[in-house]
Scaffold this active site. Sequence first.
Site, PDB file in Angstrom:
ATOM      1  N   SER A 117     -17.241   7.423  -2.185  1.00  0.00           N
ATOM      2  CA  SER A 117     -17.256   6.979  -3.571  1.00  0.00           C
ATOM      3  C   SER A 117     -18.355   7.705  -4.323  1.00  0.00           C
ATOM      4  O   SER A 117     -19.428   7.935  -3.791  1.00  0.00           O
ATOM      5  CB  SER A 117     -17.516   5.478  -3.621  1.00  0.00           C
ATOM      6  OG  SER A 117     -18.027   5.092  -4.884  1.00  0.00           O
ATOM      7  N   HIS A 134       5.057 -11.287   7.891  1.00  0.00           N
ATOM      8  CA  HIS A 134       4.461 -11.877   6.678  1.00  0.00           C
ATOM      9  C   HIS A 134       2.937 -11.674   6.672  1.00  0.00           C
ATOM     10  O   HIS A 134       2.226 -12.478   6.087  1.00  0.00           O
ATOM     11  CB  HIS A 134       4.750 -13.376   6.574  1.00  0.00           C
ATOM     12  CG  HIS A 134       6.183 -13.756   6.762  1.00  0.00           C
ATOM     13  ND1 HIS A 134       7.015 -14.036   5.702  1.00  0.00           N
ATOM     14  CD2 HIS A 134       6.968 -13.897   7.878  1.00  0.00           C
ATOM     15  CE1 HIS A 134       8.223 -14.361   6.162  1.00  0.00           C
ATOM     16  NE2 HIS A 134       8.220 -14.275   7.483  1.00  0.00           N
ATOM     17  N   GLU A 168      -3.713   6.060   1.393  1.00  0.00           N
ATOM     18  CA  GLU A 168      -3.450   5.552   0.044  1.00  0.00           C
ATOM     19  C   GLU A 168      -2.633   6.548  -0.768  1.00  0.00           C
ATOM     20  O   GLU A 168      -1.694   6.178  -1.474  1.00  0.00           O
ATOM     21  CB  GLU A 168      -4.760   5.273  -0.688  1.00  0.00           C
ATOM     22  CG  GLU A 168      -5.501   4.059  -0.174  1.00  0.00           C
ATOM     23  CD  GLU A 168      -6.821   3.872  -0.925  1.00  0.00           C
ATOM     24  OE1 GLU A 168      -6.920   2.923  -1.693  1.00  0.00           O
ATOM     25  OE2 GLU A 168      -7.745   4.705  -0.736  1.00  0.00           O
ATOM     26  N   LYS A 215     -19.389   3.572   0.878  1.00  0.00           N
ATOM     27  CA  LYS A 215     -17.931   3.546   1.022  1.00  0.00           C
ATOM     28  C   LYS A 215     -17.387   4.686   1.877  1.00  0.00           C
ATOM     29  O   LYS A 215     -17.830   5.815   1.775  1.00  0.00           O
ATOM     30  CB  LYS A 215     -17.262   3.608  -0.364  1.00  0.00           C
ATOM     31  CG  LYS A 215     -17.490   2.403  -1.235  1.00  0.00           C
ATOM     32  CD  LYS A 215     -16.915   1.118  -0.673  1.00  0.00           C
ATOM     33  CE  LYS A 215     -15.420   1.126  -0.612  1.00  0.00           C
ATOM     34  NZ  LYS A 215     -14.760   1.172  -1.902  1.00  0.00           N
TER      35      LYS A 215
END
Lengths: 488, 488, 488, 488
Positions: B291, B170, B304, B297
């Site tokens: 970025s 979880h 992803e 970044k």
Amino acid sequence: MAKDPKTDSTRAGGSTKLWGGRFSGATDPTVERFSASVHFDKALARYDIRGSIAHAQMLGKTELIPGDDVEALVSGLKAIEADIEAGTFPFDPALEDIHMNIESRLREQIGPVAGRLHTGRSRNDQVATDTALYLRETCWAAQMSLLSFRQTLVARASEHIDTILPGYTHLQRAQPVRLAHHWLAYAEMLERDSERFADLGRRIRRCPLGAGAIAGSTLPLDRHHTAKALGFEEPTRNSMDTVASRDLTLEFLSATAICMVNLSRIAEELVIWSSTEFNFVTLADAYSTGSSLMPQKKNPDVPELVRGKSGRAIGNLVSLLTTMKGLPLAYNRDMQEDKEPLFDSALTLRDSIDVLNGSISTLQVCEAAMAAAAQDPMLLATDLAEILVVENVPFREAHEVVGKMVGQCARDGVTLDSFSLDEMQAFHPAFSAPASELLNLERSFERRNLVGGTSREQVSRAVEIATQDLHTQAIELEAAGQQVEGTQ
Amino acid sequence: MAKDPKTDSTRAGGSTKLWGGRFSGATDPTVERFSASVHFDKALARYDIRGSIAHAQMLGKTELIPGDDVEALVSGLKAIEADIEAGTFPFDPALEDIHMNIESRLREQIGPVAGRLHTGRSRNDQVATDTALYLRETCWAAQMSLLSFRQTLVARASEHIDTILPGYTHLQRAQPVRLAHHWLAYAEMLERDSERFADLGRRIRRCPLGAGAIAGSTLPLDRHHTAKALGFEEPTRNSMDTVASRDLTLEFLSATAICMVNLSRIAEELVIWSSTEFNFVTLADAYSTGSSLMPQKKNPDVPELVRGKSGRAIGNLVSLLTTMKGLPLAYNRDMQEDKEPLFDSALTLRDSIDVLNGSISTLQVCEAAMAAAAQDPMLLATDLAEILVVENVPFREAHEVVGKMVGQCARDGVTLDSFSLDEMQAFHPAFSAPASELLNLERSFERRNLVGGTSREQVSRAVEIATQDLHTQAIELEAAGQQVEGTQ
Amino acid sequence: MAKDPKTDSTRAGGSTKLWGGRFSGATDPTVERFSASVHFDKALARYDIRGSIAHAQMLGKTELIPGDDVEALVSGLKAIEADIEAGTFPFDPALEDIHMNIESRLREQIGPVAGRLHTGRSRNDQVATDTALYLRETCWAAQMSLLSFRQTLVARASEHIDTILPGYTHLQRAQPVRLAHHWLAYAEMLERDSERFADLGRRIRRCPLGAGAIAGSTLPLDRHHTAKALGFEEPTRNSMDTVASRDLTLEFLSATAICMVNLSRIAEELVIWSSTEFNFVTLADAYSTGSSLMPQKKNPDVPELVRGKSGRAIGNLVSLLTTMKGLPLAYNRDMQEDKEPLFDSALTLRDSIDVLNGSISTLQVCEAAMAAAAQDPMLLATDLAEILVVENVPFREAHEVVGKMVGQCARDGVTLDSFSLDEMQAFHPAFSAPASELLNLERSFERRNLVGGTSREQVSRAVEIATQDLHTQAIELEAAGQQVEGTQ
Amino acid sequence: MAKDPKTDSTRAGGSTKLWGGRFSGATDPTVERFSASVHFDKALARYDIRGSIAHAQMLGKTELIPGDDVEALVSGLKAIEADIEAGTFPFDPALEDIHMNIESRLREQIGPVAGRLHTGRSRNDQVATDTALYLRETCWAAQMSLLSFRQTLVARASEHIDTILPGYTHLQRAQPVRLAHHWLAYAEMLERDSERFADLGRRIRRCPLGAGAIAGSTLPLDRHHTAKALGFEEPTRNSMDTVASRDLTLEFLSATAICMVNLSRIAEELVIWSSTEFNFVTLADAYSTGSSLMPQKKNPDVPELVRGKSGRAIGNLVSLLTTMKGLPLAYNRDMQEDKEPLFDSALTLRDSIDVLNGSISTLQVCEAAMAAAAQDPMLLATDLAEILVVENVPFREAHEVVGKMVGQCARDGVTLDSFSLDEMQAFHPAFSAPASELLNLERSFERRNLVGGTSREQVSRAVEIATQDLHTQAIELEAAGQQVEGTQ
């Protein structure tokens, strides 16, 4: 009887929870309903009890609990199993899931010793074990249902070796085939479906029990013992993978979706063949229904429902693929969503196979209508081209010649067999007989004497081979079934 | 050079069609574009040529065409294959599909004898053969990619036997595990994925060539000869099933979707672990991007994208399942829609495995951050309960006792290891030492000494077994690859 | 010309990156390919340029960049747009995406001032804007295509008011209908599809530009100015939602999937109606194809492909739903996966509508075959029951009476119109005429004179209403189109 | 009481069928179970009764049945409705569906006059009407649930205007945002979801009743009367479309799937934020559960289940899209498969919204942890670049400069705010102050003062606007609800 204060203190939100110790607030009632699973996971009851008995016996053997307690647990579990089978077990949604329903009932019956059953076990490995047992048995059952359906198809094929109908591509008449050949095509499709369930069955060879919640147990459990007792080859190899993975369930849902798509295609043909326009088959009354408004209707509802339920099987697959997508290891509560698609697909598959099996075993074939359609001379156009090929004309040229003949037929409203020898030779000098002689249905079949082809010889042999294969597989499956069910 | 009038007359709709004979009207230009497939089915080119060569040689052997023609066909086909590999082949969308592009080019090169190649063959069995060859090779390639990834995981596992981190359920810290154990969990998941591709590879054991459009051929082809030449066990058994079925492609799409879902889960963990808050791993620059707006970044784009592309693999599966649903036998044009999902899933799978493999083989593990997280005494709460079990306290009671200890920690803002012996015994008299003594990370691991568990011994053995298994499988796959590729 | 060292230093992995500053390692080549998007997102080029021009002009108006720079940027962007339209723009996959391709080209053409274009803008809000513009135009185009198809259907309906065929339920003949009524049923379905695209078009009313990467900008941008310039009502209201959401794309994919399912149903009917057995319609040669093997075949490939491509549209929807599932806010790289399904569904929808439109506008109706099928007296069985209802017999009783008459017909091999008055009255005394008098196709139609029913009057009025509605909608859509396209 | 022999004779397969007249064989028992729907379509009971009452009253008004019979029917139907609501209605699976259960019970209660209710009606238009009523009410209910959730979000936003946390892209800290801004992002997403249900509600404006089985009715029904009585604008326009279409249900399933994906994203954030590593929020005990094994666990089960159930909603959509694909007009039995996905998605949506609403309204925000994370100076890197832009440095150059500063921080293990003025100017001469002065969280927010941005002013205004909008919508929805429910 006085209430057990310990039990009471674990109540969170009005019901007995397994995990109430650290909580002070009660669970929201909508959440209770939202997260409850007993209304569906009770399908796992017998597998849960089977797994619990094996676990209890192992706890005894490793002396983690005394022999007397093992006996109490086992006889209590067997009593509960009897209640469940008799339909008298009082399922309580407030107890969340099937595991807690059983354990709570056990405590009512044998007292606090019931609390020893969960020693060295988590709901995570417990439910993984239940599911593995369920899946293994359901894979076997799917093969049995498919076997029965394939037997029907092969039996019907043996009846219809000399029943001729057009084979269709693009729903256009293409070339004549034997109905036996058509039934056997279905049987081939379903054999691969059966293989997929067999492959999956073999893959369910390791027992999850003992993986704990995520990292095994600090107690000296004997995982090999429970694995053997439950009919597995060995324990799973990695505790995190064991509780985190659902790919075997996904594989079952995939195999089912693919099989249901195959069934939907058979169903589509039955619907089309039942139309007045085709009139190739008449479904038995037992597999048809009528209309509440139109008194004359006799509808092919059974194949329609099978066809429609393929959507359900695909939906179930998508549902769980999506649910599992992007979940980090190990267990996440999302994974509870694996059960309903699994149970629904398993039931849908079994029933769909059975009713389609029944539909085909009882339907009446309208041989005259099939034969009439197969008389269409256009069906032999390819043969004409191949006759030219034998005369050494390149196939592409031969194809074009016959294409022009067909075009002229369409323009003149005549059929292909009407061309005289002269007319034939005007199309191509290599023709040596009038069309009516060249276009012969019987000869056309006999020439298609390749493996997998439509000649009488090939189709008869295919029926024989299929009969033999099914016989062998039936014996093997029967034996496998005893193993699947007889494990305890 | 004068135009061949025969070829010209087959033009329908401005392009050379294989089937123009019976048609008088031209094809609508939007329809041409709508139905063309060469922009994607050119991926089948090498399989198409391989199949055509085998077919031509069989036609020669059975004396359906003269030996000289066979030689012309084979050398012409090989020249075309060379052109395609060199990127100089002029694909023409007006020629509909890859088969016609190749045949048309062949005619340009070797003249009318090219028209003999399609003798006894239809595009239906031809494309089924191409696809079977493609699928068989792609299943093998998927196993190779997975093997390489599993090798990376096992190699990293052998580096991280003593790297400790919390195992999560979880996304909450659950129990401490070795990072090696975590890497091996991935390897287990991927092994089952690999098995699925192996099973499918074995199922592609029958050769479609010779099934014709629907009913075989009237010509005396030798289907066993082509089957053997192309590395199959035997010809398919039913001509209608052969051209009508797509379940093997569906099985590939399923196995890919399931594998991509597994990859998406690994990817999700890499994303979470790369966050500043977890800080468990640092991806190599080669597997990260920045970025355009925010200069600071460094984003985990690779995992992803893998995670996101699981959607694509599931979509491809749904696409073909839906397309096939409810189609009557045998071939329908809808089935042309099988190619794009197949090629896209195959490529997506290969690249996703490779980039995730690269990401994990190059990422830097932040052992200190993992260790710090694993120090959380809460992770050993289960151990405390199991200590009571060894003192003969029923597990449920033990669980509740520790639950209350945890609850008190939360309320008082202290950690579990702060309880003195007196405090412990106030919770339960069976406790015999202060918490700080009982809660020992090292001992906790050593006690989890079950198969599949997290003790040093078990994990070390699991690494050894996995290393050995991969070694064996690498040898087997290598051998299988020579067979898959070397067939002609 | 000397290379600009600054530009060079931003190279990571061999290509110019927007974000290379903080990186030292090069990007892995497979990763470059894996993450590149320019091969598909070039479909956004014109929207990207339109958005960039509006942005540049706003930067000028707010004096964030000098007027000269604005002019340079705008004229450079227009030149690039011209190149793209002429097909001469050199797309470079190494430049990742369409945005960087354009910006990089701009720098080549107008020098470092190109670097000012990205002021106050991120790729996140930029791509959201491009997509909004694309979606808005595509929704409009879908309505235009559907309008044209509906016009065809209504036109054909006006031709076929007196063409009678059986209406089918369960593919069984149910009750006679006018072909016009059938065409109008399709038109109704497609009107709701069109409404869905209209609703979505209205929902795309807020402009993403200015939302930045996630939190807007520290620069004093004028978001209302760009919103107005691009034809939106106002700027979006929340910067995080703006860059994180893809639900408008999902809504487009949904509306497309639903529409494609509707088209698949029309396609299925065309396939069935084209069969020799039904023979209700003949597709024009321009919308049919032949077989490479069977010279006689004329196949309904166009409707088959439309039917099959419904799978693709559903797959695209599932793909993006799955990709978006479980992504935290705000932008994640997974979301790049939204483009291919979007472009593919948009193109599939447009072409499917167009070719089905063409198929129906050119097909030949075989009125005789339809009429012959509609003569089946069974089609009027419901009428017989309703005649009893008018005589005050409860419907259920009437239904059963006629059911028995039908049963007797089946057993005796006669048709329903063969019963004499005496026989009729033996079934029910309320019958007052022989069946042949009661069963009258013309009268049956005329009695079905309810709104939405099949009488001549109702169907004629329905054609008129539909014609009028389409006329109004055509004018409205035309006007809307000028707004959609004329914005800059 | 003596049995009515007519009723008896309609028994096929052991149960009373509506259509037994023409059948002689009994229905197969598996088929009965396979095709039964009453176990799920009883959810339609109240809508079915509402529709039947309107139908009976219309039959009276048009004098198709006598006034006394109407009264008997209506009072009988109301009695049944009361039984159903009281849970005392004896549902019988053997009676196939809810319609027959009600009609059969009606006959038991009011005798043969019950047989008049089905006058001029078919199950096809009846179930279409029930579904339209169900859908219309469910769309309204979905808007109400979403309204309540949005009210919670806006209320929480008003509490957290000054709570600062990092905004994330790629799960990497990107730029600081106000928690209010984050809550409002969710509210924006959900507003579009609500709009979709509103659009669909408007589309359900035509009443199916009177369309019959396929072709309307020969009886002089008044379709406008029933349409008005049931709260529709008018009757549907085409009888075939009416009974053949399911696109409104598909649209509901789509809107639900999209909304569930949005909810899954909110859920994912709650799961991540609840981790020890983030520690941004603490869920209330009422919305968490524990572990059966690990006493310390407090798991975010509620958001996990919501996240997981997005799979279910997508699966339901796929299920019906696939089922409807390729079905010819008009009604086919496959379409019975529309109910279970509809009911399941409707319930899943309602519960998911409610429990997420409850989770967010009761969760505790850990402001300190958020603030600590937001202090990360890296979050202001973009500000540094934009400071250079204001000094007339092209953005791309500014971005690269700051990228290098960040790179140096990473190499030297320092933070961005550590650079002195000299160091800053070494990176770019346009810097005019040390980093610590330029990087100011407060100022950074204030500068982001664009519509949709994160300044205090903008966010406060956004809260106000949202509050006002919700107030207006609440009043409108309340009014709409009275109309939806008060129709009879």
